[in-house]
Design a protein around this motif. Structure first.
Motif, short mmCIF file in Angstrom:
data_model
loop_
_atom_site.label_atom_id
_atom_site.label_comp_id
_atom_site.label_asym_id
_atom_site.label_seq_id
_atom_site.Cartn_x
_atom_site.Cartn_y
_atom_site.Cartn_z
N LYS A 317 0.78 -1.13 -0.17
CA LYS A 317 -0.21 -0.41 0.46
C LYS A 317 1.20 1.21 -0.04
CE LYS A 317 -3.48 -2.68 2.97
NZ LYS A 317 -4.14 -2.35 4.20
N PRO A 318 0.10 2.62 -0.89
CA PRO A 318 1.55 3.17 -0.17
C PRO A 318 1.68 3.85 0.93
CG PRO A 318 -0.57 3.62 -1.65
CD PRO A 318 -0.92 2.60 -0.88
N HIS A 319 2.91 4.14 1.12
CA HIS A 319 3.49 5.19 2.49
C HIS A 319 3.66 6.06 1.82
CE1 HIS A 319 4.84 4.93 5.96
NE2 HIS A 319 6.42 4.45 5.39
N TRP A 320 4.09 7.23 2.61
CA TRP A 320 4.84 8.18 2.38
C TRP A 320 5.83 8.40 2.82
CZ3 TRP A 320 2.17 11.38 -0.39
CH2 TRP A 320 0.38 11.90 0.20
N VAL A 321 6.21 9.02 1.94
CA VAL A 321 7.93 9.42 2.30
C VAL A 321 8.25 10.62 2.29
CG1 VAL A 321 10.50 9.24 0.84
CG2 VAL A 321 8.23 7.16 0.36
N GLN A 322 7.36 11.72 1.74
CA GLN A 322 7.49 13.29 2.24
C GLN A 322 6.27 13.85 2.13
OE1 GLN A 322 10.07 15.24 -0.67
NE2 GLN A 322 8.73 17.78 -0.59
N LEU A 323 5.71 13.68 3.41
CA LEU A 323 4.84 15.00 3.57
C LEU A 323 4.61 16.10 3.74
CD1 LEU A 323 3.56 13.15 7.00
CD2 LEU A 323 2.69 12.79 4.72
N ILE A 324 2.83 16.77 2.64
CA ILE A 324 3.32 18.67 2.69
C ILE A 324 3.26 18.19 4.34
CG2 ILE A 324 2.19 17.72 0.38
CD1 ILE A 324 -0.94 18.87 1.82
N LYS A 325 4.32 19.73 4.31
CA LYS A 325 3.38 20.81 5.12
C LYS A 325 3.04 22.23 5.27
CE LYS A 325 7.64 19.40 7.57
NZ LYS A 325 8.97 18.94 7.54
N ASP A 326 2.29 22.94 6.45
CA ASP A 326 1.98 24.23 6.14
C ASP A 326 3.32 24.85 5.79
OD1 ASP A 326 -0.35 22.92 7.57
OD2 ASP A 326 0.37 23.54 9.21
N VAL A 327 2.42 26.20 5.19
CA VAL A 327 3.20 27.66 4.51
C VAL A 327 2.08 28.47 4.28
CG1 VAL A 327 3.88 27.60 1.76
CG2 VAL A 327 3.72 25.53 2.49
N GLU A 328 3.18 29.28 4.69
CA GLU A 328 2.55 30.95 4.83
C GLU A 328 3.18 30.93 3.78
OE1 GLU A 328 2.55 34.31 7.78
OE2 GLU A 328 1.63 32.66 9.07
N ILE A 329 2.24 32.17 2.63
CA ILE A 329 3.31 32.68 1.50
C ILE A 329 2.66 33.99 1.17
CG2 ILE A 329 1.98 31.37 -0.22
CD1 ILE A 329 4.93 30.66 -1.51
N ALA A 330 3.09 34.89 0.21
CA ALA A 330 3.06 36.21 0.33
C ALA A 330 2.05 35.74 -1.06
CB ALA A 330 3.84 36.98 0.33
N VAL A 331 1.26 36.90 -1.10
CA VAL A 331 0.51 36.33 -2.36
C VAL A 331 0.75 37.37 -3.69
CG1 VAL A 331 -0.29 39.64 -1.70
CG2 VAL A 331 -1.50 38.62 -3.58
N GLU A 332 0.66 36.84 -4.97
CA GLU A 332 1.61 36.67 -6.30
C GLU A 332 2.22 36.27 -6.02
OE1 GLU A 332 2.78 40.54 -6.77
OE2 GLU A 332 0.44 42.01 -6.79
#
Length: 999
Positions: A317-332
């Motif tokens: 079954k699929p197993h995570w190698v790289q998870l996504i993490k919270d991101v705070e980024i500027a408009v544009e």
């Protein structure tokens, strides 16, 4: 489509306000998992878990098979927090795939899928099964055909009646895949009724099918034939990573086939592969990719063989190698979000936003699991989930995207108010306000704009870099930052100072122990700067508190001189003076060599010894930075006062010589030697002493002194002298005796008077006085016999003529609480080599030593040995002694005696018995709680029982009297009798033991 600036500013303000309130999108703490509900369970509800944290707190909704569950309308569903309760679950409409959705003002996330299944097992249909008729020697398959069910099953077969189950062996096999019973070769004993038993592994429910009769045909016996494989595994069988795989294989045949397994590629089986059920099942635990491949089952008998093949394929079954993490980024700005998972087959990816499939457009793209969004706007904010899936399963990864829009703000990352640098250095001034999108920056010095030139660079991150700084660069610098949402500025004051220089540095020095020195450290520095002096010794910070009696800082404000008083060897090493200001630091180092007297020589050995000389060798110790000039040797004996310097050859031992001969020693004296090294500083510490050695024996050279005499009785001659000191006796057996101990002398005595001498008596042989024993007994040992006895044994001492007649041995003993001086004594004759110590205290250590003695006195004691007496025997007597007698024998039984913690463990029992006309008793030993005796029938019998232990016999039971047998059967129990006599002598009675375990 871009939002108007005012709306963006409002959203930016909300984002900032949310930051202060620590707003957070939903994050799952608990998610639902697959469940199996047993139909008919007493529990009338199922709970599917779902819990998420977030601010504001999330609210929840659920879906079943992709459709929303309305908990208000469907009353057998109920929400408890985020958990979903299914009340009175029904397998017809509640089975399926469930998902939980958690939502707050920042977005929505969806849980993993959870399957709800219902386990049940219906009854067999009640129709009769047809009789199966086969020839003897033929193979047969009896079909089970399980009823409708859900959940894992196990199978067994009853032969004729419960609980007679069919036992599997190389001839009979029950498949746990089909439930069928396979008999490779039918025998007459197989005739009967067979019933299939099906058990649910989830509910433990059990149902029985109708019996299948098996009969033998009367038309002959089946001949031999080659194996026919009836149970085999699929041609291709997928197996999950980490699972346990079981492959079945069974064949019919006559003779009974032998089952074997192998890998088609010829590789050997790993140790984790097990063969079970007489090789009918191959089991692979913790299945991994290297276990995949083709497997073969070989069924063989004397008529031939057959082979079944199948391939195990590996999946994960699929197993995570790289998870996504919270991101705070500027408009544009642009977003690149990557998630990666492993699995077999290779997973595919899809993305959700706020619980729904992400809609792709020109600026929103997904490639190999990576999400890119260009030219971000505030509306792109939300909860995102990456899903990796293959045909065997899927996994979720969740994170929050915050797109922020804000004017420049220095409050979170203010500029330094003051930066100090020295002339000629490089300085960078930071300007990193918080801004979304990133602010554009320019600089002012005072009121003048700062322009780039060969020494000044405006950095891409908004900073300012000035190379080769001069005094003219000092001043106030302001960074002006702006974006479409506003402006802000920050200020730094740059101070430029002259570099610090050491004007008088410490230099290398060579000193002797006990001197005092000063290591200078004086500097020239900018008056605007404060300076700090720090000293390091051999890489570590100098500790002026710990070593304050030696280290002291001296000098004025621009001096950090170090004074070292009464310098010692430990002060040798590297000294570093470190001068620090708020702008720069400089240092200077010097090596200090401290010379002292030598350290002690090492490994002093005596290589050769004679009666008056000793050959010594040694190794050089530390010279403490001053070479060794000479060595001297000192000696010590039991008769000397401390250590004395002695004569050597050579007389003067130079510093390069490490051997010497010591002369003018006394024979037969025990010596220790040590060596002292000297250099220009002086004599060093002496070495450790050598091992003790004794010079060889020699003829005495010094006669007794102060020889005198006179006086005494008539016909006596008295002679006196001062004894020769022990160190001058030159060997063992020293003395001036005229008569050897216990030596034979021929003696005759004559008479005389004034007229002359008369006749002599006949010659008679007499012996001189004996010498006391000079050696101690050897191989002394002590052994505890009971709670009050210890036996001490030894080897006889070697006999010498001078010892005369050995009278005996003296054994001295005392306990661990007593003193050796107040010990007790036991004496035994000279021909004895053991003695018993009696009347001792229980459970106590006793120490003992042995010596021999004769008429001249006692010899030396042996080495001390010890033994601990046993614990006391149990105080509890054997209870409830019961007898059962016939005309020829008596059967005795009694209760087991249990020792207390401070008592010896029971090892057996003694039965004392005698007739009423006898005074003494016979003893029977047994390790049981019963005994059987053949007894005379003419007299009464008296019996008592005691427990036996290592510590002795325990308390006796009450005596019982067995009356003369007048009938064929009698019985009785313990009763006290009087006028009972001691029991010790032999009595010829036949004894029988009853097997009745003591424990």
């Amino acid at each position: 489509m871009m939002l108007p600036w005012k709306q963006l500013i409002l959203l930016s303000f909300i984002g900032c306000l949310g930051g202060e309130l620590l707003l957070q999108g939903p994050v799952f703490i608990k998610e639902p998992s697959n469940s199996i509900f047993p139909v008919g369970s007493e529990d009338k509800k199922i709970t599917l878990n779902c819990e998420a944290r977030g601010n504001p707190s999330p609210h929840y909704r659920w879906q079943l098979n992709g459709s929303d569950i309305d908990t208000k309308m469907e009353h057998h569903y109920k929400l408890n927090g985020g958990n979903l309760l299914v009340i009175n679950p029904n397998r017809n409409w509640d089975a399926g795939t469930y998902q939980c959705f958690a939502t707050n003002s920042l977005g929505t996330i969806v849980s993993r899928e959870a399957k709800l299944q219902f386990a049940y097992l219906d009854n067999f249909k009640t129709k009769m099964r047809s009789t199966v008729s086969v020839r003897e020697g033929q193979g047969v398959v009896l079909l089970c055909g399980p009823p409708p069910h859900s959940g894992e099953l196990s199978y067994a077969w009853i032969f004729n009646e419960y609980p007679s189950f069919v036992e599997e062996d190389s001839r009979r096999f029950v498949s746990q895949e089909t439930g069928h019973l396979y008999i490779s070769k039918v025998e007459p004993s197989d005739v009967g009724n067979y019933t299939c038993v099906v058990t649910s592994m989830v509910t433990n429910a059990r149902v029985l099918g109708s019996p299948t009769p098996l009969m033998l045909r009367s038309d002959g016996v089946m001949g031999e034939y080659e194996p026919k494989i009836e149970v085999q595994f699929p041609e291709t069988l997928p197996a999950a990573k980490g699972s346990t795989v079981k492959l079945e294989c069974f064949a019919l045949g006559n003779p009974i086939p032998q089952i074997n397994w192998r890998r088609s590629d010829g590789l050997p089986f790993s140790s984790k592969i097990k063969l079970r059920k007489f090789n009918g099942v191959l089991e692979i635990a913790n299945f991994q990719q290297e276990d995949a491949g083709s497997y073969e089952c070989i069924a063989e008998n004397s008529r031939g063989k057959n082979v079944a093949r199948g391939r195990l394929t590996y999946y994960a079954k699929p197993h995570w190698v790289q998870l996504i993490k919270d991101v705070e980024i500027a408009v544009e700005d642009n977003l690149y979000w990557e998630c990666r998972a492993s699995g077999k087959p290779k997973p595919s990816y899809r993305w959700l936003k706020n619980g729904a499939a992400l809609v792709l457009e020109e600026r929103i793209q997904i490639e190999n699991g990576a999400l890119t969004i260009s030219n971000l706007s505030v509306t792109d904010s939300g909860m995102f989930q990456c899903i990796a899936e293959n045909k065997h399963g899927l996994v979720y990864s969740s994170a929050e995207l915050k797109v922020v829009a804000s004017a420049p703000d220095f409050s979170k990352n203010p500029m330094k108010k003051l930066v100090q640098v020295q002339v000629g250095s490089l300085v960078s001034l930071d300007c990193k306000p918080r801004a979304s999108p990133r602010a554009r920056s320019f600089w002012k010095k005072g009121d003048m704009n700062v322009q780039e030139h060969e020494r000044i660079t405006l950095l891409k991150d908004g900073g300012l870099k000035i190379a080769n700084v001069t005094k003219a660069d000092a001043g106030t610098y302001t960074c002006m930052a702006e974006n479409q949402f506003g402006k802000a500025n920050g200020t730094t004051h740059l101070v430029v100072t002259e570099p610090t220089r050491i004007t008088l540095a410490p230099s290398n020095m060579d000193v002797s122990v006990g001197e005092s020195v000063i290591l200078p450290c004086q500097v020239q520095h900018d008056p605007l700067l404060d300076i700090i002096f720090t000293w390091y010794f051999n890489g570590a910070l100098a500790d002026f508190k710990k070593d304050g009696s030696h280290f002291e800082k001296v000098g004025g404000s621009s001096s950090g001189d170090l004074m070292i008083r009464n310098i010692q060897l430990k002060h040798s090493g590297k000294y570093v003076c470190m001068v620090q200001t708020g702008v720069d630091s400089v240092s200077s180092a010097a090596d200090l060599i401290v010379r002292g007297s030598p350290g002690p020589p090492e490994n002093v050995r005596v290589d050769e010894i004679t009666d008056t000389t000793a050959q010594l060798s040694w190794k050089e110790g530390t010279d403490n930075h001053s070479p060794v000039i000479s060595y001297s040797i000192q000696a010590r004996t039991p008769f000397s006062v401390g250590w004395q310097t002695i004569t050597t050859v050579p007389e003067v031992i130079d510093g390069k010589t490490h051997t010497a001969t010591v002369v003018e020693l006394n024979p037969w004296v025990e010596y220790e030697f040590r060596v002292v090294a000297s250099n220009k500083i002086g004599g060093g510490e002496p070495s450790l002493p050598s091992e003790k050695v004794r010079t060889e024996e020699a003829v005495p050279e010094v006669p007794p002194s102060e020889v005198n005499g006179g006086g005494g009785s008539r016909s006596e001659l008295v002679i006196t002298w001062d004894p020769v000191p022990e160190e001058l006796q030159n060997g063992e057996g020293f003395g001036n005796e005229s008569i050897v101990p216990y030596s034979p002398y021929e003696v005759k005595v004559g008479v005389y008077n004034n007229k002359g001498e008369g006749p002599f008596s006949p010659v008679t042989t007499v012996f001189s006085a004996e010498e006391e024993p000079t050696v101690a007994p050897s191989q002394v040992s002590a052994n505890s016999l009971s709670s009050s006895e210890i036996e001490v044994s030894w080897n006889t001492i070697p006999w010498k003529l001078s010892n005369g007649h050995l009278l005996g041995y003296e054994v001295r003993y005392w306990n661990s609480g007593g003193k050796e001086e107040s010990s007790s004594k036991v004496k035994v004759a000279g021909n004895e080599t053991s003695a018993r110590l009696l009347g001792l205290k229980s459970n106590l250590a006793y120490y003992t030593a042995v010596r021999a003695y004769n008429s001249a006195g006692a010899g030396p004691f042996s080495a001390t040995v010890n033994a601990t007496t046993k614990k006391t025997p149990p105080s509890q007597p054997p209870g409830n002694v019961v007898w059962n007698a016939t005309d020829t024998k008596v059967l005795l039984n009694w209760e087991q005696v249990k020792a207390m913690e401070n008592e010896s463990e029971v090892t057996g029992y003694k039965v004392f018995y005698r007739t009423s006309s006898q005074n003494n008793a016979q003893v029977l030993n047994t390790n049981k709680t019963s005994a059987e005796l053949l007894l005379p029938i003419k007299e009464d019998y008296i019996i008592e029982v005691k427990a036996t232990t290592d510590g002795g016999d325990g308390t006796s039971s009450e005596q019982i009297r067995i009356p003369r047998i007048t009938n064929m059967d009698a019985r009785g129990s313990t009763s006290a009798i009087s006028n009972v006599h001691p029991m010790s002598s032999y009595m010829p009675i036949v004894l029988f033991f009853i097997v009745n375990a003591l424990w």
